[in-house]
Write an enzyme that holds these catalytic residues in place. Structure first.
Site, PDB file in Angstrom:
ATOM      1  N   ARG A 175      -0.493  15.533  12.447  1.00  0.00           N
ATOM      2  CA  ARG A 175       0.212  15.067  11.237  1.00  0.00           C
ATOM      3  C   ARG A 175       0.315  16.247  10.268  1.00  0.00           C
ATOM      4  O   ARG A 175      -0.304  16.279   9.234  1.00  0.00           O
ATOM      5  CB  ARG A 175      -0.520  13.883  10.615  1.00  0.00           C
ATOM      6  CG  ARG A 175      -0.535  12.653  11.497  1.00  0.00           C
ATOM      7  CD  ARG A 175      -1.142  11.455  10.816  1.00  0.00           C
ATOM      8  NE  ARG A 175      -0.244  10.874   9.821  1.00  0.00           N
ATOM      9  CZ  ARG A 175      -0.592   9.800   9.077  1.00  0.00           C
ATOM     10  NH1 ARG A 175      -1.809   9.325   9.159  1.00  0.00           N
ATOM     11  NH2 ARG A 175       0.270   9.287   8.218  1.00  0.00           N
ATOM     12  N   PRO A 176       1.118  17.242  10.634  1.00  0.00           N
ATOM     13  CA  PRO A 176       1.208  18.445   9.792  1.00  0.00           C
ATOM     14  C   PRO A 176       1.845  18.135   8.434  1.00  0.00           C
ATOM     15  O   PRO A 176       2.359  17.029   8.212  1.00  0.00           O
ATOM     16  CB  PRO A 176       2.101  19.372  10.613  1.00  0.00           C
ATOM     17  CG  PRO A 176       2.878  18.486  11.510  1.00  0.00           C
ATOM     18  CD  PRO A 176       2.020  17.285  11.787  1.00  0.00           C
ATOM     19  N   ILE A 177       1.819  19.113   7.550  1.00  0.00           N
ATOM     20  CA  ILE A 177       2.464  18.932   6.234  1.00  0.00           C
ATOM     21  C   ILE A 177       3.509  20.022   6.012  1.00  0.00           C
ATOM     22  O   ILE A 177       3.856  20.357   4.875  1.00  0.00           O
ATOM     23  CB  ILE A 177       1.410  18.941   5.092  1.00  0.00           C
ATOM     24  CG1 ILE A 177       0.544  20.200   5.133  1.00  0.00           C
ATOM     25  CG2 ILE A 177       0.559  17.680   5.115  1.00  0.00           C
ATOM     26  CD1 ILE A 177      -0.348  20.381   3.921  1.00  0.00           C
ATOM     27  N   VAL A 206       7.704   7.854  16.727  1.00  0.00           N
ATOM     28  CA  VAL A 206       7.451   8.489  15.425  1.00  0.00           C
ATOM     29  C   VAL A 206       6.198   9.353  15.450  1.00  0.00           C
ATOM     30  O   VAL A 206       6.205  10.485  14.939  1.00  0.00           O
ATOM     31  CB  VAL A 206       7.350   7.419  14.314  1.00  0.00           C
ATOM     32  CG1 VAL A 206       6.997   8.032  12.971  1.00  0.00           C
ATOM     33  CG2 VAL A 206       8.671   6.633  14.217  1.00  0.00           C
ATOM     34  N   ARG A 249      -4.099   9.927   3.622  1.00  0.00           N
ATOM     35  CA  ARG A 249      -2.849  10.697   3.679  1.00  0.00           C
ATOM     36  C   ARG A 249      -2.166  10.658   2.317  1.00  0.00           C
ATOM     37  O   ARG A 249      -1.494  11.605   1.938  1.00  0.00           O
ATOM     38  CB  ARG A 249      -1.923  10.087   4.744  1.00  0.00           C
ATOM     39  CG  ARG A 249      -0.607  10.819   4.930  1.00  0.00           C
ATOM     40  CD  ARG A 249      -0.700  12.008   5.835  1.00  0.00           C
ATOM     41  NE  ARG A 249       0.591  12.684   5.976  1.00  0.00           N
ATOM     42  CZ  ARG A 249       0.764  13.789   6.700  1.00  0.00           C
ATOM     43  NH1 ARG A 249      -0.257  14.336   7.323  1.00  0.00           N
ATOM     44  NH2 ARG A 249       1.950  14.381   6.791  1.00  0.00           N
ATOM     45  N   CYS A 251      -4.863   8.178   9.006  1.00  0.00           N
ATOM     46  CA  CYS A 251      -5.120   7.657  10.354  1.00  0.00           C
ATOM     47  C   CYS A 251      -4.883   8.750  11.401  1.00  0.00           C
ATOM     48  O   CYS A 251      -3.952   9.545  11.273  1.00  0.00           O
ATOM     49  CB  CYS A 251      -4.208   6.471  10.636  1.00  0.00           C
ATOM     50  SG  CYS A 251      -4.586   5.034   9.626  1.00  0.00           S
ATOM     51  N   LYS A 254       0.850  -1.207   0.000  1.00  0.00           N
ATOM     52  CA  LYS A 254       0.000   0.000   0.000  1.00  0.00           C
ATOM     53  C   LYS A 254       0.877   1.245   0.000  1.00  0.00           C
ATOM     54  O   LYS A 254       0.668   2.171  -0.787  1.00  0.00           O
ATOM     55  CB  LYS A 254      -0.887   0.030   1.236  1.00  0.00           C
ATOM     56  CG  LYS A 254      -1.555   1.388   1.498  1.00  0.00           C
ATOM     57  CD  LYS A 254      -2.405   1.434   2.748  1.00  0.00           C
ATOM     58  CE  LYS A 254      -1.660   1.805   3.985  1.00  0.00           C
ATOM     59  NZ  LYS A 254      -1.430   3.244   4.181  1.00  0.00           N
ATOM     60  N   ASN A 255       1.868   1.283   0.876  1.00  0.00           N
ATOM     61  CA  ASN A 255       2.647   2.522   1.035  1.00  0.00           C
ATOM     62  C   ASN A 255       3.666   2.738  -0.072  1.00  0.00           C
ATOM     63  O   ASN A 255       4.276   3.799  -0.133  1.00  0.00           O
ATOM     64  CB  ASN A 255       3.301   2.556   2.413  1.00  0.00           C
ATOM     65  CG  ASN A 255       2.257   2.802   3.501  1.00  0.00           C
ATOM     66  OD1 ASN A 255       1.110   3.138   3.199  1.00  0.00           O
ATOM     67  ND2 ASN A 255       2.633   2.589   4.743  1.00  0.00           N
ATOM     68  N   ASP A 259       4.528   1.245  12.072  1.00  0.00           N
ATOM     69  CA  ASP A 259       3.305   0.580  11.602  1.00  0.00           C
ATOM     70  C   ASP A 259       3.171  -0.835  12.156  1.00  0.00           C
ATOM     71  O   ASP A 259       2.094  -1.423  12.089  1.00  0.00           O
ATOM     72  CB  ASP A 259       3.268   0.525  10.071  1.00  0.00           C
ATOM     73  CG  ASP A 259       3.082   1.901   9.478  1.00  0.00           C
ATOM     74  OD1 ASP A 259       3.275   2.053   8.261  1.00  0.00           O
ATOM     75  OD2 ASP A 259       2.777   2.840  10.232  1.00  0.00           O
ATOM     76  N   ARG A 261      -8.676  -0.423   4.324  1.00  0.00           N
ATOM     77  CA  ARG A 261      -7.843   0.588   3.645  1.00  0.00           C
ATOM     78  C   ARG A 261      -6.493   0.005   3.259  1.00  0.00           C
ATOM     79  O   ARG A 261      -5.892   0.388   2.266  1.00  0.00           O
ATOM     80  CB  ARG A 261      -7.635   1.799   4.568  1.00  0.00           C
ATOM     81  CG  ARG A 261      -8.843   2.683   4.741  1.00  0.00           C
ATOM     82  CD  ARG A 261      -8.496   3.915   5.541  1.00  0.00           C
ATOM     83  NE  ARG A 261      -7.267   4.487   5.019  1.00  0.00           N
ATOM     84  CZ  ARG A 261      -6.340   5.055   5.793  1.00  0.00           C
ATOM     85  NH1 ARG A 261      -6.517   5.123   7.100  1.00  0.00           N
ATOM     86  NH2 ARG A 261      -5.249   5.561   5.261  1.00  0.00           N
TER      87      ARG A 261
HETATM   88  C1  EPZ Z   1       3.985   7.337   6.029  1.00  0.00           C
HETATM   89  O1  EPZ Z   1       3.208   8.356   6.631  1.00  0.00           O
HETATM   90  C2  EPZ Z   1       3.082   6.112   5.956  1.00  0.00           C
HETATM   91  N1  EPZ Z   1       1.917   6.392   5.130  1.00  0.00           N
HETATM   92  C3  EPZ Z   1       2.630   5.727   7.367  1.00  0.00           C
HETATM   93  O2  EPZ Z   1       1.865   4.524   7.264  1.00  0.00           O
HETATM   94  C4  EPZ Z   1       3.876   5.449   8.231  1.00  0.00           C
HETATM   95  O3  EPZ Z   1       3.462   5.182   9.554  1.00  0.00           O
HETATM   96  C5  EPZ Z   1       4.799   6.677   8.209  1.00  0.00           C
HETATM   97  O4  EPZ Z   1       5.130   7.020   6.849  1.00  0.00           O
HETATM   98  C6  EPZ Z   1       6.099   6.438   8.977  1.00  0.00           C
HETATM   99  O5  EPZ Z   1       6.772   5.333   8.449  1.00  0.00           O
HETATM  100  C7  EPZ Z   1       2.037   6.317   3.778  1.00  0.00           C
HETATM  101  O6  EPZ Z   1       3.098   6.041   3.244  1.00  0.00           O
HETATM  102  C8  EPZ Z   1       0.784   6.580   2.993  1.00  0.00           C
HETATM  103  P1  EPZ Z   1       6.077  10.751   8.073  1.00  0.00           P
HETATM  104  P2  EPZ Z   1       3.760   9.887   6.647  1.00  0.00           P
HETATM  105  O7  EPZ Z   1       5.976  11.962   7.235  1.00  0.00           O
HETATM  106  O8  EPZ Z   1       4.451  10.166   5.380  1.00  0.00           O
HETATM  107  C9  EPZ Z   1       5.911  14.252  11.278  1.00  0.00           C
HETATM  108  C10 EPZ Z   1       0.040   3.101   7.644  1.00  0.00           C
HETATM  109  O9  EPZ Z   1      -0.473   2.597   8.645  1.00  0.00           O
HETATM  110  N2  EPZ Z   1       5.731  15.156  10.137  1.00  0.00           N
HETATM  111  O10 EPZ Z   1       7.295   9.889   7.953  1.00  0.00           O
HETATM  112  O11 EPZ Z   1       2.633  10.771   7.034  1.00  0.00           O
HETATM  113  C11 EPZ Z   1       4.689  13.352  11.485  1.00  0.00           C
HETATM  114  O12 EPZ Z   1       3.691  14.029  12.214  1.00  0.00           O
HETATM  115  C12 EPZ Z   1       0.468   4.544   7.654  1.00  0.00           C
HETATM  116  O13 EPZ Z   1       0.234   2.492   6.555  1.00  0.00           O
HETATM  117  C13 EPZ Z   1       5.776  16.542  10.364  1.00  0.00           C
HETATM  118  O14 EPZ Z   1       5.948  16.997  11.494  1.00  0.00           O
HETATM  119  O15 EPZ Z   1       4.803   9.815   7.838  1.00  0.00           O
HETATM  120  C14 EPZ Z   1       5.279  12.177  12.236  1.00  0.00           C
HETATM  121  O16 EPZ Z   1       5.362  12.482  13.611  1.00  0.00           O
HETATM  122  C15 EPZ Z   1       0.238   5.213   8.999  1.00  0.00           C
HETATM  123  N3  EPZ Z   1       5.619  17.385   9.302  1.00  0.00           N
HETATM  124  C16 EPZ Z   1       6.681  12.051  11.637  1.00  0.00           C
HETATM  125  O17 EPZ Z   1       6.966  13.312  11.013  1.00  0.00           O
HETATM  126  C17 EPZ Z   1       5.439  16.906   8.014  1.00  0.00           C
HETATM  127  O18 EPZ Z   1       5.325  17.725   7.083  1.00  0.00           O
HETATM  128  C18 EPZ Z   1       6.805  10.945  10.583  1.00  0.00           C
HETATM  129  O19 EPZ Z   1       5.837  11.177   9.598  1.00  0.00           O
HETATM  130  C19 EPZ Z   1       5.397  15.515   7.816  1.00  0.00           C
HETATM  131  C20 EPZ Z   1       5.559  14.655   8.892  1.00  0.00           C
END
Ligand code: EPZ
Length: 412
Positions: A121-123, A323, A92, A116, A22-23, A301, A393
């Site tokens: 989960r900011p961007i 994380v 997401r 989720c 999926k990811n 995950d 999902r």
């Molecule tokens: C991806 O989410 C995955 N989703 C998540 O899988 C996975 O848990 C995560 O990576 C970590 O491995 C997809 O690939 C669709 P991050 P993502 O950006 O990209 C913070 C599942 O169950 N952050 O690595 O959202 C964030 O809040 C899902 O399959 C910011 O602060 O994860 C978190 O604390 C759940 N600002 C940390 O970084 C940002 O702009 C890691 O998030 C982006 C992230």
């Protein structure tokens, strides 16, 4: 809201074949926007998150066709770039379309996506990265970013998976070279880059902390998906939880090594082959402390599925979630089923119990929902798990696969 009924207390035996990741497929589907010719994604999993990404591609104007387990995407008739929030909010994975549309059209809508509820989960890493590439917020509509993007060096404050993938997609459309430092190293990122390279893109360093992308849109690609390491981890935890002898096929064993090591420390017997794992489990004991971390650390995950598998492990297990800020919702459901867990901020202390009992619980997120099924497999009696939509999902044919291993699971 659909539910699952699980009759626990049965061991798992047999073989399960893992689906495509999926990811990995979600950023690849967004990447098809960049291609000049049709693409084929072989072994594409049939998931509701994939449906959501396909709905976005259809809205943009792409032609989509399924051929059994392969997905054909023809991006040549894509003309739109302004994705409505109603489609963005479904997952997401919609955020990846921002980088791809910025690369192709020089404009995109970048707003808070769905996904989720795992805490904030900011961007901001995505916004800051696109801004560094030259994108500017539209003065009339703050959700819109536009401008000619040109390659630059970007230092990510944290190895964010999504931000790394989004900025790779944007970099493909930027003039010159883009360098992403402190990049995430997850296997899904290498899969995305293999897909782009199959179309002729020039990308190096993926899987390390420095990724280099030379601007230039890809032609067409035809590529096999990598298997879903999180689905594989989920079934390994299910076999550990219920006990039995299970063969997990179509996996990249190296991608879930940290999960396998924890299960071995907990008493599972694991035979590894390149694309197959055999796991035998009877009684479990605590593997000690588990700390989630970016790849190649223990994956966040797998935190909930592993916690579920260890609820009856002798001794006390500590799980520290580093994380996400709020990824422990599943604990209340486990306690409802007789587990003994103390929670102090993001540290959970699991005191093994001899028995779990059935109950009625509600999934709030994808991995938490799967973890509740894992706990229910080990419980005496029947458990009702509400919120099947969360599980659908990210897990293809989840119920079918569990029943083929001897579990008694049905939709209600
Ligand atoms: C991806 O989410 C995955 N989703 C998540 O899988 C996975 O848990 C995560 O990576 C970590 O491995 C997809 O690939 C669709 P991050 P993502 O950006 O990209 C913070 C599942 O169950 N952050 O690595 O959202 C964030 O809040 C899902 O399959 C910011 O602060 O994860 C978190 O604390 C759940 N600002 C940390 O970084 C940002 O702009 C890691 O998030 C982006 C992230």
């Amino acid at each position: 809201m659909q539910s699952l009924l699980v009759d626990g207390g049965r061991k798992l035996n047999g073989t399960v074949r893992i689906s495509g990741s999926k990811n990995a497929v979600l950023p690849m589907l967004a990447a098809t926007v960049l291609f000049k010719e049709p693409c084929c994604i072989r072994g594409c999993p049939k998931l509701t998150d994939v449906d959501a990404a396909i709905d976005i591609l259809k809205y943009l104007g792409a032609e989509i066709q399924w051929y059994d387990g392969d997905l054909m995407v023809d991006p040549r008739s894509i003309r739109k770039w302004d994705i409505p929030d109603s489609l963005t909010r479904r997952m997401r994975g919609s955020v990846f379309f921002a980088g791809a549309l910025m690369a192709r059209f020089g404009k995109c809508r970048l707003v808070q996506p769905g996904g989720c509820p795992l805490g904030k989960r900011p961007i901001n890493f995505h916004v800051d990265g696109l801004t560094a590439l030259g994108a500017r917020q539209d003065s009339d509509d703050p959700g819109v970013y536009l401008g000619e993007i040109s390659g630059t060096e970007i230092m990510l404050p944290y190895p964010s998976v999504g931000a790394t993938e989004n900025l790779i997609l944007a970099g493909v459309g930027a003039s010159g070279e883009t360098v992403i430092r402190n990049a995430a190293k997850e296997p899904e990122i290498e899969c995305l880059c293999d897909f782009l390279r199959a179309g002729g893109c020039c990308i190096s360093g993926d899987g390390s902390e420095i990724v280099r992308i030379k601007g230039g849109l890809p032609s067409g690609a035809d590529m096999q998906m990598i298997p879903d390491r999180m689905e594989a981890a989920t079934f390994a935890c299910a076999a550990a939880s219920a006990g039995g002898d299970v063969i997990i096929e179509h996996v990249n064993t190296a991608h879930l090594e940290t999960v396998l090591q924890v299960l071995e420390r907990a008493g599972c017997r694991i035979d590894r082959f390149e694309h197959t794992i055999r796991l035998r489990s009877d009684r479990l004991h605590s593997p000690g402390t588990i700390i989630t971390a970016p790849y190649p650390g223990f994956p966040t995950d797998a935190q909930a599925p592993m916690m579920a598998a260890l609820l009856r492990a002798q001794g006390t297990t500590t799980i520290y979630e580093t994380v996400f800020s709020d990824r422990m919702h599943h604990i209340s459901a486990f306690v409802e089923m007789g587990a003994k867990i103390e929670l102090n901020k993001n540290s959970a202390y699991i005191h093994g119990v001899s028995e779990l009992h059935g109950g009625a619980v509600t999934a709030q997120d994808l991995r938490g929902g799967a973890a509740m099924v894992i706990a229910a497999l080990a419980a005496n009696g029947t458990t009702t798990i509400h919120g099947l939509n969360h599980i659908q999902r990210g897990y293809e044919d989840f119920t079918l696969k569990l029943c083929a291993l001897g579990a008694k699971v049905q939709k209600a």
